[in-house]
Design a protein around this motif. Structure first.
Motif: not given
Length: 585
Positions: A330-350
């Motif tokens: 069982a894998l608990m990911a807390d939270s995927t929203s923070r993961w998506a926010e990290a993608m958003r920050e890197i995407s904007s810098r690119l």
């Protein structure tokens, strides 16, 4: 890395730095290669190549790094170390063991550029062969075992990328993870140490339809919205609604063999609670420490944003490795929203073209890639194992229409919607039964009917119908008041109240009520059903509804959850309810 290797892969020079995004020129690299950036050797990963310019996301803080500093390429993708020693361990997002680094630095605050292997390369493990000289083995086959913890036997497997062949040498004894434990006639040597790229799913023969539930001991989940072993679930909810506590409960009580808990961008105090609590918790199945079957990945909100993007992949790769041994993970990911926010920050810098609310256009694809690695699998060695993924989502302001929640809903098959209003009313777990759903119900009903009771699905449907009717009646009550309702509808509201208080609520901090087996979950419903049937018979016989809503024995239904000897308690309670109600007419 040797000088020859460095010359082969080709190193470069930093051209510009923008937060965790660094560009380098003259770097001979491929996509997803791991590189070491700057004089301090900060770990990073190649995410874009355009002509002579290579873009790198760095997994550590980049302040002080400047143009002209060297960039060294490893020529390998971001990988994790797999082998005995991953359980009872606490890692950061790139699988650096935090306790080892703390000893190395003699401080809880880590310097940049410090590194350590994900598993202890020096520790000796007692290897017990399960194969013999002369046996033919293929990729994924188990050749021996190691007692990793008091709870889990680690199965040593031929790596999936080997050719396999006939075993020419194998013996028992103490070995470290890099020492050869078996030799094959193909010339390949098998050790207890594997490396695997985190963004690549480990191979399997077939992904099967899951038929067994991941029993969580939480009544509202097991009873109304079950998840299968190998299933996917999302827990969205606003701040303070209980996402993390629900995740903790699942990690503690779910009947998985292995738990991988990924704290992705959450507050440091919440991860501290996990790190402090879990080593002291007792595994309800074995009586051993819960950490003996748990691997923690801690990537808090103050850690570098790029490492947050990788921690999800690190967790799922570790989970797949234990799945290959035939374990249910069982894998608990807390939270995927923070993961998506990290993608958003890197995407904007690119300077990529933003999608909805600034998230990258590939948000849905990345979420799908992650959740699709869950499942119930037939492994390449013939065993069966599962990875169940439960991801918390933190929508801003509790708005479920935002992109991360909506894209997650399209992928997962179980949706546990947390409600801030329920949390304010101290109703925990604050899962809104009107908004939540599970698409696994029908395929799991046969298991519950075989292992708990034949009428599992019938009595659950009765409870759902009562709660649905209550939701409709509450809208009328707000307009005309409860007293204006007919007697039978007033009685329905009373039955629904007991369902909410006795069945849907559960005390995570009570030593008995914190875990509710399916048998007790069922008996609570039978007690409420007895009250329902007897009360409606009495109402038909002319007993006033006021008498039926003020029964002395009915409140005892709320006490079932805290009873250890619950079977006898429920049997006596049903008798008391029947006797009291029938005595009225």
């Amino acid at each position: 890395m040797s000088q020859a290797t460095q010359q082969d892969v080709g190193n470069g020079v930093i051209e510009s730095v923008s937060g965790p995004v660094v560009t380098a020129r003259d770097l001979d690299a491929r996509m997803n290669d791991v590189v070491y950036v700057g004089d301090e050797g900060l770990m990073g990963e190649v995410i874009e190549i355009e002509g002579n310019i290579t873009t790198i996301q760095v997994y550590e803080e980049t302040s002080g790094v400047g143009p002209g500093e060297p960039v060294e390429n490893t020529g390998e993708p971001l990988s994790v170390d797999l082998g005995p020693g991953m359980l009872d361990a606490i890692y950061d997002g790139t699988q650096r063991p935090l306790d080892v680094l703390e000893e190395k630095m003699d401080s809880a605050f880590l310097d940049r550029g410090v590194d350590a292997p994900g598993i202890d390369l020096e520790k000796l493990w007692e290897f017990e062969p399960t194969a013999e000289v002369g046996d033919d083995v293929e990729p994924g086959d188990v050749i021996g075992t190691v007692e990793e913890t008091v709870t889990i036997t680690h199965k040593v497997m031929v790596p999936p990328d080997y050719e396999g062949g006939e075993i020419t040498a194998i013996e028992s004894g103490e070995f470290n993870v890099d020492e050869t434990v078996a030799e094959l006639d193909s010339g390949e040597e098998v050790t207890m140490h594997q490396e695997w790229p985190v963004r690549e799913a480990r191979p399997s023969v077939e992904k099967k339809t899951p038929r067994k539930p991941l029993v969580s001991g939480q009544r509202v989940l097991d009873g109304l919205f079950p998840i299968a072993k190998g299933g996917t679930a999302a827990i969205p909810g606003p701040f303070g609604s209980g996402k993390t506590v629900t995740q903790h409960q699942l990690a503690k009580w779910a009947d998985a063999d292995i738990v991988v808990y990924v704290g992705c961008g959450e507050r440091g105090n919440e991860m501290t609670e996990v790190i402090e609590d879990f080593p002291e918790l007792e595994d309800p199945k074995t009586g051993n420490p819960l950490m003996a079957r748990t691997s923690l990945i801690a990537n808090t909100s103050n850690m570098p944003v790029a490492a947050r993007e990788s921690c999800i992949y690190t967790g799922i790769t570790i989970a797949e490795y234990y799945r290959d041994m035939g374990y249910d993970v069982a894998l608990m990911a807390d939270s995927t929203s923070r993961w998506a926010e990290a993608m958003r920050e890197i995407s904007s810098r690119l300077e990529e073209m933003p999608g909805e609310e600034g998230y990258p256009a590939y948000l849905a694809a990345r979420l799908s890639q992650f959740y699709e690695r869950a499942g119930y699998f037939e492994n390449i060695n013939g065993s069966e194992g599962s990875v169940s993924v439960i991801g918390a989502v933190s929508p801003p302001g509790g708005d479920f229409s935002e992109p991360v929640t909506q894209n997650t809903l399209r992928i997962v098959k179980t949706f546990w919607a947390l409600d801030a209003d329920l949390a304010e009313r101290r109703h925990f777990p604050s899962i809104n039964w009107n908004e939540s759903y599970s698409l696994y119900r029908e395929q799991l009903d046969p298991w519950f009917e075989d292992n708990v009771t034949e009428d599992w699905s019938e009595i659950r449907q009765w409870a759902i119908d009562v709660l649905d009717e209550e939701a409709e009646l509450k809208e009328i009550v707000q307009l005309v008041g409860k007293d204006a309702l007919p007697d039978d509808q007033q009685l329905t509201l009373e039955i629904a109240r007991y369902l909410r208080e006795a069945y849907l609520q559960q005390n995570a901090f009570h030593p008995t009520d914190t875990f509710c087996p399916p048998e007790k979950t069922y008996l609570i419903l039978t007690a409420a059903k007895t009250l329902n049937d007897e009360a409606f018979d009495a109402l038909d016989a002319g007993v006033p509804v006021e008498d039926l809503t003020s029964l002395e024995s009915a409140p005892q239904i709320n006490r079932i959850g805290v009873q250890e000897e619950y079977e006898e308690y429920v049997a006596d309670l049903k008798d008391d309810l029947t006797e009291e109600i029938r005595g009225m007419y």
